[in-house]
Scaffold this active site. Sequence first.
Site, PDB file in Angstrom:
ATOM      1  CG  HIS A 232      -2.170  -0.836   1.014  1.00  0.00           C
ATOM      2  ND1 HIS A 232      -3.132  -0.541   0.075  1.00  0.00           N
ATOM      3  CD2 HIS A 232      -2.588  -1.974   1.630  1.00  0.00           C
ATOM      4  CE1 HIS A 232      -4.096  -1.450   0.123  1.00  0.00           C
ATOM      5  NE2 HIS A 232      -3.784  -2.332   1.056  1.00  0.00           N
TER       6      HIS A 232
ATOM      7  CG  ASP B 254      -2.790   5.177  -2.797  1.00  0.00           C
ATOM      8  OD1 ASP B 254      -1.988   4.313  -3.180  1.00  0.00           O
ATOM      9  OD2 ASP B 254      -3.665   4.946  -1.941  1.00  0.00           O
TER      10      ASP B 254
END
Length: 395
Positions: free
Chosen positions: A134, A164
């Site tokens: 992540h 992200d």
Amino acid sequence: MEAAAGPLAGIRIVEIAGIGPGPFACMMLADHGAEVIRVERPGGAGGDLPLDPRKDILARNRRRVAIDLKSAEGAAVVRDLVATADGLVEGFRPGVMERLGLGPDELIGANPRLVYGRMTGWGQTGPYAAVAGHDINYIALSGALHACGRADDKPVPPLNLIGDFGGGAMMLAFGMLAAILSAKATGTGQVVDCAMTDGSALLMGMIYSFRAQGFWADRRGVNLLDGGAPFYDTYQTADGGYVAIGAIEPHFYALLKEKAGLGSEFAVQMDARRWPEQRAVLAGVFAGKTRDEWCAIMEGSDVCFAPVLSLDEAPEHPHNVARDTFVEAGGVVQPAPAPRYSATPTRQPAMPTADSDTAAVLAELGYSTARIDALRDAEVVGVGRTIGLIGEDSR
């Protein structure tokens, strides 16, 4: 949804729905006028978070089709759709799309001008390529996470903004457009390998530059822009609020001293040995008035000042109201598309509904009503009230 709005009108993108950076990149493309057709899993919300897809800001401004990618018939439908597109965006781990028969060799082979965008954390190659991760992991590997946090304390995740969205989604949107421009000029498409580790490293370019010039210590919280400098930090006010100060340049620093009534201990700005003392004094000064009182003193000046607003406060601030920085669509307050254009305004946000556009999109591809009904009956496609995600972790 209007047929065309924004500078990307006329570009068609097929998005294989996932989570996080892929949808954000496609939201940007759609906001700025591209036609983005989002391929979702028939039925069910998918994913691991209990979210309402109808309030998913990252899914705005799309037409949506529900297709079972794991079926041969569903993959064939996607191939037909991609044959009409300028680009495709997918965010699975390396090899997943190939196993579905939807890899770049197959799709670019059928549509030579196709730009095939691949959004992953580690990239398509390298020792970490096949493992899960992540944002926090990707920015850890690039050095970005190491730089975030207070001195003598552990690294602090900067939400999931650096990996992200900054290092992932925005890099992918840029890469897609660069490759589409090339394809329009040459007739040749290509693969865009967008890795959040790569992108977050690139975002650190100025910091690595400072480091190379001896201007940045390889420690948290002791540098100019990481909270080490007392004139570039946040301070709590008397009412428990916070203000942000960024008075770096000498003339802005001089104005800070004037507005805050600072004394001779602030005569020298760039001596890091004095920063702890100066910070303590500033903390006491800002604690002596409320946030609103400091706004009355400093807003509108060149101190480089702003109140630290909550998520609920930000849409109501007069500056944001004046610029329509936030809008409401589908009952959801959300950031408006950015940046702005003088001649080709962006699309107004339209939120997802429970109804898919599957039947209409397939009809545009030349599928007969009977064929669409047969695909629906075989549960290859979802027609009508269906909303969901493909479901496999996109990274």
